[in-house]
Design a protein around this motif. Structure first.
Motif, short mmCIF file in Angstrom:
data_model
loop_
_atom_site.label_atom_id
_atom_site.label_comp_id
_atom_site.label_asym_id
_atom_site.label_seq_id
_atom_site.Cartn_x
_atom_site.Cartn_y
_atom_site.Cartn_z
N ALA A 213 0.84 -1.24 -0.04
CA ALA A 213 0.05 -0.04 -0.14
C ALA A 213 0.86 1.32 -0.11
O ALA A 213 0.63 2.10 -0.69
N LYS A 214 1.92 1.29 0.84
CA LYS A 214 2.83 2.50 0.98
C LYS A 214 3.65 2.66 -0.50
O LYS A 214 3.77 3.63 -0.86
N LYS A 215 3.64 1.52 -0.98
CA LYS A 215 4.65 1.47 -2.30
C LYS A 215 3.70 2.36 -3.37
O LYS A 215 4.38 3.01 -4.14
N VAL B 68 -1.50 -3.03 -5.33
CA VAL B 68 -0.76 -3.21 -3.86
C VAL B 68 -0.35 -4.40 -4.00
O VAL B 68 1.02 -4.51 -3.29
N SER B 69 -0.54 -5.42 -4.45
CA SER B 69 -0.01 -6.96 -4.32
C SER B 69 1.04 -6.93 -5.24
O SER B 69 2.31 -7.51 -4.79
N GLU B 70 1.20 -6.37 -6.30
CA GLU B 70 2.19 -6.58 -7.26
C GLU B 70 3.27 -5.45 -6.81
O GLU B 70 4.66 -5.81 -7.20
N ALA B 71 3.08 -4.59 -6.22
CA ALA B 71 4.05 -3.64 -5.68
C ALA B 71 5.10 -4.43 -4.79
O ALA B 71 6.34 -3.98 -4.85
N VAL B 72 4.54 -5.39 -4.16
CA VAL B 72 5.56 -6.21 -3.31
C VAL B 72 6.01 -7.50 -4.12
O VAL B 72 6.51 -8.48 -3.42
N GLY B 73 5.68 -7.66 -5.28
CA GLY B 73 6.22 -8.73 -6.33
C GLY B 73 5.37 -10.04 -6.11
O GLY B 73 5.86 -11.01 -6.46
#
Lengths: 194, 524
Positions: free
Chosen positions: B170-172, B437-442
């Protein structure tokens, strides 16, 4: 990617069964799970035949088809047939009490085999290629037989505590004090990306 | 000091239902010296009955009396007899309550003036404002022990793995409003222990760290000596006298024996399906369309939130089931922003599903490797529930089946719901946001799930300034009958994007003050 923090590594669950088949049988695993005790004769048979012999109500031939069907519906290659048997066992127990269900299952198996012979000249369980078997299941997937077996497996298979560790799921936790001291916040791979 | 009231005692307030609304009302009324009889349809379970087992608890505590899903929603196919996932038991759905205690936003109380006329929807303003309710939100947060709020003084819930993976994503992507206001003790409080990160919050909290009226408000009410709890008491109808005031309640006990409990005041808190059903079933020659239904709005405007769900498969393990089931909650999208192509907003609520429910809800009806390849990554999953505003539509509602009856001989309820066009746009937006949100952390794979049966039921006896637009005034008192109140989520005029429990509790505290005052003034 070195983890620079001094925290202990994440508590990871190995998604494996540590018990051998032999050990499982010796330990009376089946009996403990409510499946009939195995005779010496069944111990001599190949694994799937031995398992199919447990279908006392529907018979071994139907049992073998149902085992293959269950595996084709929810295929988990690393998970052995005995968990599919455990998943089907309550369905068989219901069929023992319910003639309509018994008929649905036995007639469903017969119809599936008829379809298989029509297309491939072999029974469903004799088809080595998964894609051939699936081609038949796409024909029957909206029918009552397939729907019944599949619907049952959603809980019969995934609500079986014995398979949970194979998915990395730990089940009931309150008796272990929850996860407050057992890794509720131990994720260790995020910092490298986030 | 257990109270016992005679069936002929016409001085009592009868409360129908013991969940967030009824349980809170019982507590608040008895603290003010009022005598109450609580009639609860379900059994009295205790924490000893709670298991860390999703299906076992589903079967044990859910309201499984027959209901029919109708209308244009997917539930007619996926969950034809389970339109809503609520509880039958003392404590009601507070047992199953996730614990998430979000406040409504100020504009939620003024949807008609904010949105203007919404085509195909029946939108009106609430007769109360956020500012009027704000002090009661404070009380509710204190009563429920909502972690991380000023009112409760309790520290925030410590982040678990599931929280961390969602919050990092979310932050990313630039979200700022990330929180976790949950009604669970982060230190011993109100005679209950601190959360031990057990999980299974929605299966009944085994240690009672999470708030529930079952072990908070109800025992407190009973201790005053002014409350009698009668479990397994299914109310069949509300009776009235010649003047049109309600006079008592007819109910069936666990053996099917019928009793008539007289009452000075009746408060209906049976959730948004049972409450309008009871008012409709109480039709009489004086009230041929059901009690308190001069507006014709009883049972209408059913809202259950615009929901969707999804899982994300991450490159490392998450074990989302470890710890409090509600993870990070992203509220940036709850704000008004018509540029997104829809009215209202939504929260992205991290909500852990355990393996059995993940298998059941991820792809209902699905099979094959598409399903199993995902489930094999269960340990790597995070899971979201999109909770968004649902527009009130008059044709969505609770009606009585013309012929089919339940075990009490009452017509079974039909729950009709068809999405508003606003819902589809919001759902799409929410699922796309979760994917980012999910893809931002891979995350390597994100799987959208259809909505599963919701526990949020609202709007079927709504408040309105004008008696012609709704069933209740701003106190939850019926416009038509002075001594008849509704005390659950069916009061809601709009649904907001917030989970309803906190607002139900805040309204119940406020209503109790009003009822106690009105009784003292002999107005009722």
């Amino acid at each position: 990617m070195s983890n620079t923090s001094s925290r202990p590594p994440m508590r990871v669950i190995e998604k494996r069964v540590t018990l051998s088949r032999r050990g499982f049988l010796k330990g009376g695993g089946m009996a403990a799970l409510g499946v009939g005790a195995l005779s010496t004769a069944t111990l001599m048979m190949p694994a799937d035949e031995a398992l199919a012999a447990n279908f006392k109500v529907l018979g071994a031939a139907n049992g073998k088809t149902l085992l293959q069907l269950a595996r084709d519906i929810f295929p988990h290659d690393r998970i052995s047939d005995r968990y599919y048997l455990q998943a089907l066992e309550p369905l068989e127990a219901q069929a023992a009490q319910d003639d309509k269900l018994k008929a649905l299952l036995t007639e469903g198996v017969a119809a599936l085999d008829r379809l298989a012979k029509l297309r491939f000249k072999k029974a469903y369980t004799e088809l080595p290629k998964e894609s051939d078997r699936l081609s038949l299941l796409y024909v029957i997937e909206h029918g009552a037989f397939f729907q019944k077996v599949k619907g049952h497996l959603v809980t019969g298979f995934y609500d079986n505590k014995a398979v949970w560790p194979l998915f990395g799921y730990e089940g009931s936790s309150w008796e272990k004090g929850g996860y407050i001291n057992r890794g509720f916040d131990d994720i260790d791979w995020l910092d490298n990306d986030a | 000091m257990k109270a016992k009231f005679s069936l002929d005692d016409d001085g009592v307030v009868v409360i129908i239902g013991s969940g967030a609304g009824g349980g809170t009302l019982a507590d608040e009324l008895t603290q003010r010296g009022v005598n109450v009889v609580i009639l609860e349809a379900g059994k009295h379970y205790t924490q000893a009955d709670f298991e860390n087992d999703e299906w076992a608890m589903f079967k044990k505590i859910s309201w499984l009396d027959k209901r029919i899903s109708a209308g244009g929603w997917h539930h007619t196919e996926t969950y034809p007899n389970l339109p809503a996932w609520i509880v039958k038991g003392v404590g009601g759905s507070t047992m199953h309550f996730s614990g998430l205690a979000l406040r409504f936003l100020p504009h939620d109380f003024k949807t008609r003036s904010t949105y203007g006329e919404v085509k195909g929807a029946n939108v009106i303003d609430w007769p109360i404002s956020y500012d009027e309710l704000a002090p009661y939100y404070d009380i509710a947060e204190r009563k429920m022990g909502v972690a991380g709020t000023k009112a409760s003084g309790l520290p925030e819930m410590p982040p678990n793995n599931h929280y961390k993976v969602i919050a990092a994503g979310a932050k990313k992507v630039g979200y700022k409003d990330i929180s976790r206001p949950v009604a669970s003790n982060t230190r011993p409080n109100d005679g209950r222990p601190a959360c031990q990160q057990i999980g299974f919050c929605m299966q009944g909290c085994k240690i009672g760290a999470k708030w529930s009226t079952l072990y908070s408000e109800i025992p407190r009410a009973i201790e005053t000596g002014r409350a009698e709890l009668r479990p397994q008491s299914m109310v069949l109808r509300i009776e009235h006298d010649k003047s049109g005031k309600v006079s008592g309640v007819l109910y069936a006990d666990k053996d099917g024996r019928q009793h008539l409990q007289k009452a000075r005041v009746v408060c209906v808190a049976g959730n948004s399906i049972e409450s309008p059903r009871l008012l409709l079933n109480s039709a009489s020659s004086l009230f041929p369309n059901g009690l308190a239904n001069s507006s014709g709005q009883v049972g209408k405007n059913y809202m259950n939130h615009t929901t969707a769900a999804a899982v994300a498969i991450h490159k490392g393990p998450v074990y989302m089931y470890r710890g409090f089931d509600i993870a990070a909650v992203i509220s940036d999208e709850a704000q008004l922003n018509p540029d997104r192509g829809f009215l209202g907003g939504y929260h992205l609520e991290g909500l852990a599903l355990h393996l059995p429910f993940t298998a059941a809800f991820m792809k209902p009806g699905g099979w094959g490797r598409e399903v199993t390849s995902a489930l094999e990554q269960y340990d790597h999953m995070s899971c979201v529930w999109v909770c968004g505003e649902d527009m009130p539509q008059e044709e969505n509602g609770i009606t009585l089946h013309p012929t089919e009856k339940d075990q009490y001989g009452l017509p079974i309820p039909i729950v009709t719901k068809t999405d508003h066009t606003n819902d589809a746009a919001m759902r799409r937006h929410g699922l796309a946001a979760w994917r980012k949100v999910s893809e931002a952390v891979g995350a390597t794979r994100v799987i959208d799930m259809p909505p599963y049966p919701a526990s949020h039921n609202m709007g079927t006896n709504r408040m309105s300034a004008n008696a012609r637009d709704g069933v209740l005034n701003k106190w939850g008192q019926t416009h038509d009958i002075k001594n008849l109140f509704v005390s659950d989520g069916s009061q809601f005029t709009s649904s907001s994007a917030a989970n309803p429990t906190l607002t139900i509790v805040a309204l119940a505290v406020r209503q109790a003050e009003y009822i106690a005052g009105a009784m003292q003034r002999r107005e009722i």
